[in-house]
Structure formats: structure tokens, C-alpha cells
Design a protein around this motif. Structure first.
Motif, PDB file in Angstrom:
ATOM      1  N   VAL A 197       0.840  -1.206   0.000  1.00 51.11           N
ATOM      2  CA  VAL A 197       0.000   0.000   0.000  1.00 51.11           C
ATOM      3  C   VAL A 197       0.873   1.254   0.000  1.00 51.11           C
ATOM      4  O   VAL A 197       0.620   2.217  -0.728  1.00 51.11           O
ATOM      5  CB  VAL A 197      -0.960  -0.007   1.211  1.00 51.11           C
ATOM      6  CG1 VAL A 197      -1.552   1.370   1.439  1.00 51.11           C
ATOM      7  CG2 VAL A 197      -2.075  -1.026   0.979  1.00 51.11           C
ATOM      8  N   GLU A 198       1.946   1.232   0.787  1.00 47.78           N
ATOM      9  CA  GLU A 198       2.867   2.357   0.856  1.00 47.78           C
ATOM     10  C   GLU A 198       3.478   2.635  -0.523  1.00 47.78           C
ATOM     11  O   GLU A 198       3.546   3.777  -0.987  1.00 47.78           O
ATOM     12  CB  GLU A 198       3.968   2.029   1.885  1.00 47.78           C
ATOM     13  CG  GLU A 198       5.018   3.101   2.089  1.00 47.78           C
ATOM     14  CD  GLU A 198       4.418   4.430   2.531  1.00 47.78           C
ATOM     15  OE1 GLU A 198       3.309   4.408   3.101  1.00 47.78           O
ATOM     16  OE2 GLU A 198       5.048   5.479   2.284  1.00 47.78           O
ATOM     17  N   LEU A 199       3.893   1.551  -1.173  1.00 47.62           N
ATOM     18  CA  LEU A 199       4.491   1.662  -2.503  1.00 47.62           C
ATOM     19  C   LEU A 199       3.508   2.303  -3.484  1.00 47.62           C
ATOM     20  O   LEU A 199       3.858   3.177  -4.277  1.00 47.62           O
ATOM     21  CB  LEU A 199       4.878   0.268  -3.005  1.00 47.62           C
ATOM     22  CG  LEU A 199       5.500   0.204  -4.381  1.00 47.62           C
ATOM     23  CD1 LEU A 199       6.945   0.622  -4.295  1.00 47.62           C
ATOM     24  CD2 LEU A 199       5.379  -1.186  -4.974  1.00 47.62           C
ATOM     25  N   THR A 200       2.252   1.857  -3.392  1.00 42.28           N
ATOM     26  CA  THR A 200       1.234   2.379  -4.285  1.00 42.28           C
ATOM     27  C   THR A 200       0.996   3.865  -4.035  1.00 42.28           C
ATOM     28  O   THR A 200       0.774   4.634  -4.962  1.00 42.28           O
ATOM     29  CB  THR A 200      -0.070   1.577  -4.110  1.00 42.28           C
ATOM     30  OG1 THR A 200       0.238   0.197  -4.261  1.00 42.28           O
ATOM     31  CG2 THR A 200      -1.101   1.973  -5.130  1.00 42.28           C
ATOM     32  N   ARG A 201       1.062   4.251  -2.754  1.00 46.48           N
ATOM     33  CA  ARG A 201       0.904   5.678  -2.434  1.00 46.48           C
ATOM     34  C   ARG A 201       2.015   6.500  -3.076  1.00 46.48           C
ATOM     35  O   ARG A 201       1.777   7.565  -3.633  1.00 46.48           O
ATOM     36  CB  ARG A 201       0.945   5.883  -0.915  1.00 46.48           C
ATOM     37  CG  ARG A 201      -0.369   5.602  -0.221  1.00 46.48           C
ATOM     38  CD  ARG A 201      -0.253   6.041   1.232  1.00 46.48           C
ATOM     39  NE  ARG A 201      -1.206   5.358   2.081  1.00 46.48           N
ATOM     40  CZ  ARG A 201      -2.453   5.768   2.270  1.00 46.48           C
ATOM     41  NH1 ARG A 201      -2.879   6.846   1.664  1.00 46.48           N
ATOM     42  NH2 ARG A 201      -3.264   5.092   3.051  1.00 46.48           N
ATOM     43  N   GLN A 202       3.248   5.987  -2.990  1.00 47.59           N
ATOM     44  CA  GLN A 202       4.369   6.726  -3.584  1.00 47.59           C
ATOM     45  C   GLN A 202       4.192   6.832  -5.089  1.00 47.59           C
ATOM     46  O   GLN A 202       4.446   7.872  -5.694  1.00 47.59           O
ATOM     47  CB  GLN A 202       5.691   6.018  -3.255  1.00 47.59           C
ATOM     48  CG  GLN A 202       6.130   6.287  -1.834  1.00 47.59           C
ATOM     49  CD  GLN A 202       7.091   5.242  -1.320  1.00 47.59           C
ATOM     50  OE1 GLN A 202       7.257   4.180  -1.909  1.00 47.59           O
ATOM     51  NE2 GLN A 202       7.720   5.544  -0.204  1.00 47.59           N
ATOM     52  N   TYR A 203       3.738   5.735  -5.669  1.00 45.14           N
ATOM     53  CA  TYR A 203       3.490   5.762  -7.113  1.00 45.14           C
ATOM     54  C   TYR A 203       2.431   6.811  -7.450  1.00 45.14           C
ATOM     55  O   TYR A 203       2.588   7.607  -8.387  1.00 45.14           O
ATOM     56  CB  TYR A 203       3.049   4.370  -7.586  1.00 45.14           C
ATOM     57  CG  TYR A 203       2.344   4.406  -8.903  1.00 45.14           C
ATOM     58  CD1 TYR A 203       3.053   4.615 -10.080  1.00 45.14           C
ATOM     59  CD2 TYR A 203       0.961   4.298  -8.985  1.00 45.14           C
ATOM     60  CE1 TYR A 203       2.408   4.703 -11.291  1.00 45.14           C
ATOM     61  CE2 TYR A 203       0.304   4.378 -10.184  1.00 45.14           C
ATOM     62  CZ  TYR A 203       1.031   4.581 -11.334  1.00 45.14           C
ATOM     63  OH  TYR A 203       0.390   4.688 -12.528  1.00 45.14           O
ATOM     64  N   LEU A 204       1.356   6.837  -6.654  1.00 47.85           N
ATOM     65  CA  LEU A 204       0.266   7.774  -6.942  1.00 47.85           C
ATOM     66  C   LEU A 204       0.697   9.226  -6.734  1.00 47.85           C
ATOM     67  O   LEU A 204       0.209  10.124  -7.415  1.00 47.85           O
ATOM     68  CB  LEU A 204      -0.959   7.438  -6.082  1.00 47.85           C
ATOM     69  CG  LEU A 204      -1.777   6.261  -6.632  1.00 47.85           C
ATOM     70  CD1 LEU A 204      -2.799   5.792  -5.614  1.00 47.85           C
ATOM     71  CD2 LEU A 204      -2.473   6.644  -7.936  1.00 47.85           C
ATOM     72  N   ASN A 205       1.624   9.455  -5.778  1.00 51.26           N
ATOM     73  CA  ASN A 205       2.157  10.811  -5.608  1.00 51.26           C
ATOM     74  C   ASN A 205       2.774  11.315  -6.909  1.00 51.26           C
ATOM     75  O   ASN A 205       2.604  12.469  -7.289  1.00 51.26           O
ATOM     76  CB  ASN A 205       3.234  10.833  -4.517  1.00 51.26           C
ATOM     77  CG  ASN A 205       2.634  10.725  -3.143  1.00 51.26           C
ATOM     78  OD1 ASN A 205       1.431  10.922  -2.965  1.00 51.26           O
ATOM     79  ND2 ASN A 205       3.451  10.389  -2.160  1.00 51.26           N
ATOM     80  N   LEU A 206       3.500  10.416  -7.570  1.00 53.44           N
ATOM     81  CA  LEU A 206       4.143  10.809  -8.824  1.00 53.44           C
ATOM     82  C   LEU A 206       3.106  11.083  -9.909  1.00 53.44           C
ATOM     83  O   LEU A 206       3.221  12.049 -10.671  1.00 53.44           O
ATOM     84  CB  LEU A 206       5.085   9.701  -9.299  1.00 53.44           C
ATOM     85  CG  LEU A 206       6.384   9.563  -8.504  1.00 53.44           C
ATOM     86  CD1 LEU A 206       7.088   8.270  -8.849  1.00 53.44           C
ATOM     87  CD2 LEU A 206       7.282  10.752  -8.782  1.00 53.44           C
TER      88      LEU A 206
END
Lengths: 252, 349
Positions: B207-216
Motif C-alpha cells: 500500500v505504501e508503494l502504491t501511495r508513492q506511485y500515486l504521488n508521482l
């Protein structure tokens, strides 16, 4: 070349705001070597065509993948403009299109763009440089979203999903929407191929939009069929050869 | 155990607690009974009756075996492979003897045949089942070594990479701090993408990884992208194959958000059901006339494959299209590091 002497009028087209602002920065950096003026920005092909009607440009920096109207389609409509700008495509990644551009010596820039490459491309630009219409048609991966017609020197975009039917008449094709008619200079056969999913041929000279078909009606005195479209009073004849369409429609 | 080089195939007993394994055992044994009946009787009607007779002693033996193997699964799988095989064979012989004695006691007038015949048949069925699992794990092991590669291949469209770099470049002059954060997110994302992705990851990390991806993505798309997270009730320690959620979200952005000018919502819902399963539900706007569907199917196929590599029949992925929403629903068993410490190669069976 003439562009060097005067200021080059440039339009930036990209659906991503940061990409547009990056392009803006780069164009400013061109300053001492090239005189460039950004005449406007657009977020998709439709906005670009609107912008160009108000503000003519010499060069369009055109992103390929965009919503509403992508770069490939926009470039096709540009061909109908009286003052047609040169086109330089920009893209982050589009292996298929880039290969074709390479093959046909069409100018393109890959994002992120280096200042030097941008300067080179801009200084090479001359009127009408950009891909030919045949190449664009070939690159178009899906049907166009709009048809463009010229009326009194203006370019009008007709959204394809608003079209009720297309009818070939002598030299032209008539586009009919719920509101009015437009005249288009394209061949009905090519339109039929491009929009095979959307339109069905009911007559040698007529394509109707499947989703607007209301029902078919038998005409007693002629023993033929007519089609009724939603939002239209006119009844269009279905030719004997195309009556299989009625059976297909009844099955759905 | 974590540092074992898994590119060298290691024989291991199957995970007898896995639903897929259990179903496979039941199918093989029942099919053997059907064949036995087919061989003995010449008419179809007779075959069925004969099958019932054959199954009578087999059924209790099968149930007992499944129960015993389920209970001893972890213990058996910790033994060396050969020893494990031997123990399973002995266990089956014991069960055959037990069932033989039990049936003789309950139904004395039943023509059962000798104990040694039952033993031989039990051993035959056991070796067939074990041989099947041996072949299956052999067949799947190259797939496992490839899983990492596939995870990489399916991931990160070059389109996303170059557009993101371009977006960061646009920030550097005016908003250097935002550019810094964006580059950090990108580094984190690629660290995971380039890691060895055969080991299971945790839901919280995913989930954390996905959040970072979505930030980009937010950086590029701005107000066009809206994300709704519903992850308050998610068990963060649940094990999940890495890069399951992020690629799905990337698909959602590519097919659901980018083709639209107006704002679109991606909703991500992760929760644990009362039955103890992890549910991952992802929704995004859907456009009927979008192209590129082949790419989406490939990504889904890849994720489905990796889910079944790790969880066999206990995990599933379903995608549905309604009027203007596209939904992907993943169900998988709730496993934590404490329960499933065995390396993936073993969990594979």
C-alpha cells in the motif's frame, strides 16, 4: 530561411501541466539564438484547434497521447487550416509512432527534451513541415473522435458520437447531426472503414449510427424498409441489398 | 532459510494445508477408483455400482489421510524430502491397516480381501500422488524463477517513467523541494521494482508503494486524478506477492484517468472478510472506446499467474465492467509471516 528573421510563433500542446511548463522553460532558454514567442498552450487537440483559430502559429509542439483528441488526430485536422502550422511531435514513449516518424523523416522530440534538440528542430522548421496526411491516417490506431469541416474559412469540429448519419451526395458527404447538416470532403467508403464499429451501411450512399437507430419500418406501397433514427423526423430508405442489417438489428 | 538460491530446484513435499493441494489429492484418488471400476465391469450401469464398492474402503482412508497430513504438514515439510516421502508412505500403510481392521469389525460379512492387498494399493496410490506433486513442482519451478522477471516486465510503462522524469524536471527551477520528494518517491518505487520479487511482501508495504506511485502520478495529472483510499481495516501484516496492487493502480490511471479530461476517481478498498480472506477491490472510470486493452489483459494475466503460484486455488482475481466503472477484485488467504515462514519454493508444492 524566413523563420530566423522574424519571431517564431509557437503553440504548446500537452495534457500534463508540468510538461507544458517544462516546454515553456525550454523555449525561454532558446532566447539568444532563436526568437520564439509562445502564443498559447492547449491541453488536447480540440483546444489546440480552437486556439489556432484565434491565434495563428508557425509551429505546434504536439504531444501524441492526449485525452479528447490525440496528437495524431489533431495533426490531420490541421491539414484543413488555411494557415497550417508546422508540426513537431513530442512524446515520452511511443515506439510505433517514432518508428514511422524515423522512416518518413518527420520531426519529433522525445521527452524529457534536451534544449539542443529543441533548438535544432525549431531552426529546421519551415512552412508545412510535418507528417503528410497519409502517414497520419496510417498511424491512427483508433477511429477519430471528430470530423472537421471548413465553413467560410473556419474549421468546425463535429464530434463523431453526435452524428446521426452520413450520406454521399455528388462530390461531398453530408454529415447530419440532430441540429444541422455539414458538408465534408471525404470518401464514404473510407469513413465506413474507419468507423465500422459505429456506423452501418443501409444504402449505397448512406451510413447510419447504430446507437441512434430507433426502429425499422415497412413501407407498404413500396414493399421496402425505412429506418427511423432517434432525434430525427426523416425516414431513410434501406436498400434491398442491405436488408440483412435489419435482421442483425432485430437479433440484438 | 531466506538466502537459499532458489534458482536451483529443491524437491519438497506439497503444502498439505493448501486447498488446491487437498483438492488435487481427492481428485487423483477418486479418479483411480473410477478407473478400477471401469476395468472390472463391462457395462456402464455396473461400473457405477462397482465404483461405490471400490470407494467404500477408500473413502475413510482418504479422509483420515487428509486429516493426518493436514495436522503433520509443517512437521513433515521440515524433514528432508526423502525422509518425508518415507514418513508419508508409512503413514498411509498405517491408515490402510487401521481402515481394514475397522471395516472388518463394523461389517464382518463384507468381502474385504487381505490386509497386504490393501497395503499395496494404498502404497500405489500414495506414490502416484507424490509423483504427481513432484512433477508439478518441477514444471512450475522455472515459472517461479521467471516470476521475478515477469513482475519487472509487466511493470512500469516507459511512458510513465519518462513522463515522470519530465514532470520532475519542470519542478526543479521553481519548486525544488517538491522535486526532491518526487525523486525520492521514484527511487523508492524503482528499488522495489528492481528487487528480487519472488519473496512475499506485506500488504502495508504494498500500500505504501502504491501511495508513492500515486504521488508521482498526481504530480503529472494534478486535479484530473482523485484517489479514495479505504484501508483502515486492512491487516497490514498480511503476506502478498509484491507488485500486485501497484500495477493494477497503474492500469487504472492509464486506462481510466489519462483518457479523460475531467477529474476521475480511483477507489482502493482493502479489507479482511469475516471468513479470514483478504479482499482487494479497485475501481476506476471506464471508457468504452479506449484502445490498449491488450496491455491490460496481459498485466491481469501476469498478476493472476503470480497469485496462483503463491496461493494456488485459494486466491482469485476477477475483473468486471459495468456501465462506466471498471473493477478488479482480488481475494486471497490471510497469511502472516509467522504462519507461512516457509520459502516460496516450498509453498509452491
Amino acid at each position: 530561411m524566413s523563420a530566423c528573421a522574424s519571431t517564431l510563433r509557437v503553440a504548446i500542446v500537452d495534457d500534463e501541466a508540468p510538461a507544458r511548463s517544462r516546454m515553456h522553460d525550454l523555449l525561454e532558454d532558446c532566447a539568444p539564438d532563436l526568437r520564439v514567442q509562445v502564443i498559447g498552450e492547449a491541453a488536447n487537440g480540440r483546444d489546440l484547434l480552437e486556439l489556432l483559430q484565434r491565434e495563428p502559429a508557425d509551429v505546434v509542439l504536439l504531444d501524441i497521447r492526449m485525452p479528447e483528441m490525440d496528437g495524431i488526430e489533431a495533426a490531420q485536422h490541421l491539414h484543413k487550416l488555411a494557415r497550417r502550422p508546422a508540426v513537431i511531435f513530442t512524446t515520452a514513449f511511443d515506439a510505433y509512432a517514432l518508428k514511422a516518424f524515423e522512416l518518413h523523416a518527420v520531426d519529433y522530440l522525445v521527452k524529457p527534451i534536451r534544449l539542443q534538440r529543441l533548438q535544432d528542430a525549431l531552426s529546421r522548421v519551415h512552412a508545412h513541415s510535418g507528417p503528410g496526411i497519409e502517414l497520419l491516417q496510417q498511424l491512427q490506431s483508433q477511429a477519430r473522435r471528430h470530423l472537421s469541416v471548413q465553413e467560410r474559412g473556419k474549421l468546425i469540429l463535429v464530434p463523431v458520437d453526435k452524428i446521426l448519419f452520413l450520406r454521399a451526395e455528388l462530390k461531398y458527404v453530408t454529415i447530419r447531426t440532430a441540429e444541422r447538416d455539414y458538408l465534408l470532403e471525404e470518401s464514404l467508403t473510407r469513413l465506413e472503414e474507419e468507423f465500422a464499429e459505429r456506423f452501418v451501411r443501409i444504402h449505397r450512399s448512406c451510413l447510419v449510427a447504430r446507437e441512434h437507430i430507433d426502429r425499422f419500418e415497412r413501407v407498404a406501397e413500396e414493399s421496402g424498409w425505412r429506418v427511423l433514427l432517434r432525434g430525427l423526423n426523416e425516414r431513410l430508405p434501406v436498400s434491398r441489398r442491405q436488408q440483412h442489417v435489419i435482421r442483425e438489428f432485430a437479433r440484438v | 532459510m531466506g538466502s537459499i538460491d532458489q534458482s536451483i530446484h529443491r524437491d519438497a513435499l506439497p503444502d498439505f494445508r493448501n486447498l488446491g493441494v487437498i483438492l488435487r489429492i481427492v481428485c487423483i484418488v477418486l479418479l483411480l477408483c473410477v478407473f478400477a471400476a471401469l476395468c472390472q465391469v463391462q457395462s456402464w450401469a455396473g461400473t457405477f455400482e462397482r465404483f461405490l464398492e471400490v470407494v467404500l474402503p477408500v473413502q475413510p482412508a482418504l479422509l483420515l489421510s487428509l486429516g493426518a497430513l493436514w495436522a503433520a504438514s509443517d512437521w513433515l515439510r521440515r524433514r528432508p524430502y526423502r525422509e518425508g516421502i518415507l514418513l508419508v508412505a508409512l503413514l498411509e500403510l498405517g491408515i490402510a491397516a487401521l481402515v481394514h481392521a475397522g471395516l472388518a469389525w463394523i461389517m464382518p460379512d463384507l468381502a474385504l480381501g487381505g490386509l497386504e492387498r490393501h497395503g499395496v494399493l494404498a502404497l500405489a496410490a500414495t506414490s502416484l500422488v507424490l509423483y504427481y506433486f513432484h512433477l508439478r513442482s518441477r514444471a512450475l519451478s522455472p515459472a517461479l524463477t521467471e516470476a521475478r522477471l515477469q513482475a519487472l516486465q509487466a511493470r512500469i510503462r516507459p511512458h510513465f517513467l519518462f513522463n515522470s522524469i519530465n514532470a520532475v524536471l519542470s519542478l526543479i527551477r521553481l519548486q525544488p523541494r517538491r522535486a526532491e520528494v518526487a525523486l525520492e518517491d521514484m527511487a523508492e518505487l524503482f528499488r522495489v521494482l528492481m528487487a528480487d520479487n519472488r519473496e512475499l511482501s506485506t500488504l502495508a508495504r504494498e500500500v505504501e508503494l502504491t501511495r508513492q506511485y500515486l504521488n508521482l502520478e498526481q504530480l503529472r495529472l494534478g486535479a484530473r486524478l482523485r484517489v479514495e483510499w479505504h484501508v483502515d481495516n486492512m491487516p497490514g501484516d498480511a503476506l502478498i506477492p509484491p507488485l500486485v496492487l501497484q500495477p493494477l493502480v497503474e492500469n487504472a490511471v492509464y486506462h481510466g484517468i489519462e483518457p479523460c479530461t475531467g477529474p476521475g476517481v480511483i477507489s482502493i478498498n482493502v479489507y479482511k472478510s469475516p471468513r479470514g480472506e483478504i479482499h482487494l477491490v479497485l475501481r476506476n472510470p471506464y471508457r468504452r472506446d479506449g484502445a490498449h486493452h491488450a496491455g491490460n489483459k496481459m498485466a491481469l494475466g501476469n498478476i493472476r499467474e503470480r497469485l496462483s503460484l503463491h496461493f494456488d486455488a485459494e486466491a482469485g482475481l476477477r475483473s468486471t465492467v459495468s456501465e462506466n466503472t471498471y473493477q478488479v477484485h482480488i481475494v486471497m488467504p490471510y497469511r502472516t509471516a509467522a504462519v507461512a515462514a516457509a520459502p516460496v519454493a516450498e509453498a509452491l508444492a
